[in-house]
Design an enzyme around this catalytic site. Structure first.
Site, PDB file in Angstrom:
ATOM      1  CB  ALA A  65       6.474  22.601   4.885  1.00 54.40           C
ATOM      2  N   GLY A 110       1.293  25.936   6.018  1.00 55.91           N
ATOM      3  CA  GLY A 110       1.979  26.881   6.888  1.00 55.91           C
ATOM      4  C   GLY A 110       1.912  28.312   6.395  1.00 55.91           C
ATOM      5  CD  GLU A 113      -0.524  25.856  10.114  1.00 55.27           C
ATOM      6  OE1 GLU A 113      -0.933  25.257  11.123  1.00 55.27           O
ATOM      7  OE2 GLU A 113       0.476  25.470   9.455  1.00 55.27           O
ATOM      8  CD  GLU A 133      -1.537  22.016   6.832  1.00 54.61           C
ATOM      9  OE1 GLU A 133      -0.819  22.965   7.142  1.00 54.61           O
ATOM     10  OE2 GLU A 133      -2.764  22.132   6.540  1.00 54.61           O
TER      11      GLU A 133
END
Length: 259
Positions: A65, A110, A113, A133
């Site tokens: 992010a 992310g 991910e 995270e």
């Protein structure tokens, strides 16, 4: 300039590149919009047989992010943005064609991910990665808790997520997350080579194999075998299957058309 670019290596292989190196190719709102716009075009291209996903620069694949952008968001906006990243990863995962993540640099949160939504992952020797995270007092929210466990096992996924452990590409290969580790200079070429290997096979067969694996994985063996059979039956009436038999008989390379 778009924050996500797409180019054709040839008619059958596409290369999608995150192009925001000044911000570690992080997920800004604009990058997610540009990514989805490119996927619109990729999904409509019925000539493509494989897709490479990589990023500009040598330092970062995707840092996750955009924390600078997120710091100015309300709680509701944060939830919406994480949901958008999750939907984007799922969209990549559900592409009918195989996807190869070519991890050129840091892939955290992310960013990692996103690679979990790809079918194959190869990485530069210099790449670092992790689902970090929990060190930010949150959890992976774009599918990381679910996909990592399915890829490397429950205990290992808990170890890396709960500790926010960072690891290099060699360790990633050792745990079964990364399929190949290559020199940085060779990464794109190797990703294209793998895509070429895939593209040289029967397109319908490749897509049905991917579908059978993905849809059957979370079911019991009998259900999985039933899914496999249905996918297999989809390959029987194709011209490509007959072409493969004819090519074998004539001792030549088959010319597949995806039909």
């Amino acid at each position: 300039m778009s924050t996500v670019t797409f180019e054709l290596y040839n008619d059958e292989i596409g290369i999608l590149t995150l192009n925001r190196p000044e911000a570690a190719n992080s997920f800004s709102k604009q990058l997610m919009k540009d990514f989805n716009d490119q996927l619109d075009q990729i999904e409509m291209n019925d000539q493509l047989r494989a897709l490479v996903i990589t990023a500009e620069g040598e330092k970062a694949f995707c840092a996750g992010a955009d924390l600078k952008e997120r710091s100015g968001m309300s709680e509701e906006e944060v939830v919406q943005t994480v949901g958008q990243i999750g939907r984007l990863v799922t969209r990549v995962e559900r592409l009918s064609i195989p996807t190869i993540a070519a991890i050129n640099g840091a892939a955290f949160g992310g960013g990692l991910e996103l690679t979990l939504g790809c079918d194959i992952r190869i990485a530069s020797k210099k790449a670092k990665m992790g689902l970090t995270e929990t060190s930010l007092a949150i959890i992976p929210g774009a599918g990381g808790t679910q996909r990592l466990a399915r890829l490397i096992g429950l205990a290992s996924a808990k170890y890396y997520i709960l500790t926010a452990q960072r690891f290099d590409s060699i360790e990633g290969k050792d745990i079964g997350l990364i399929q190949e580790v290559v020199d940085p200079a060779d990464l794109k070429e190797r990703a294209i080579s793998l895509a070429s290997d895939i593209a040289s096979n029967g397109p319908v067969g490749v897509q049905m194999a991917k579908k059978a694996i993905d849809q059957g994985f979370d079911h019991d063996i009998d259900t999985g075998l039933s899914i496999e059979r249905k996918c297999y039956l989809n390959t029987i009436p194709t011209k490509d299957r007959l072409e493969a038999l004819e090519a074998f008989k004539e001792k030549r390379k088959p010319r597949f058309e995806g039909k």
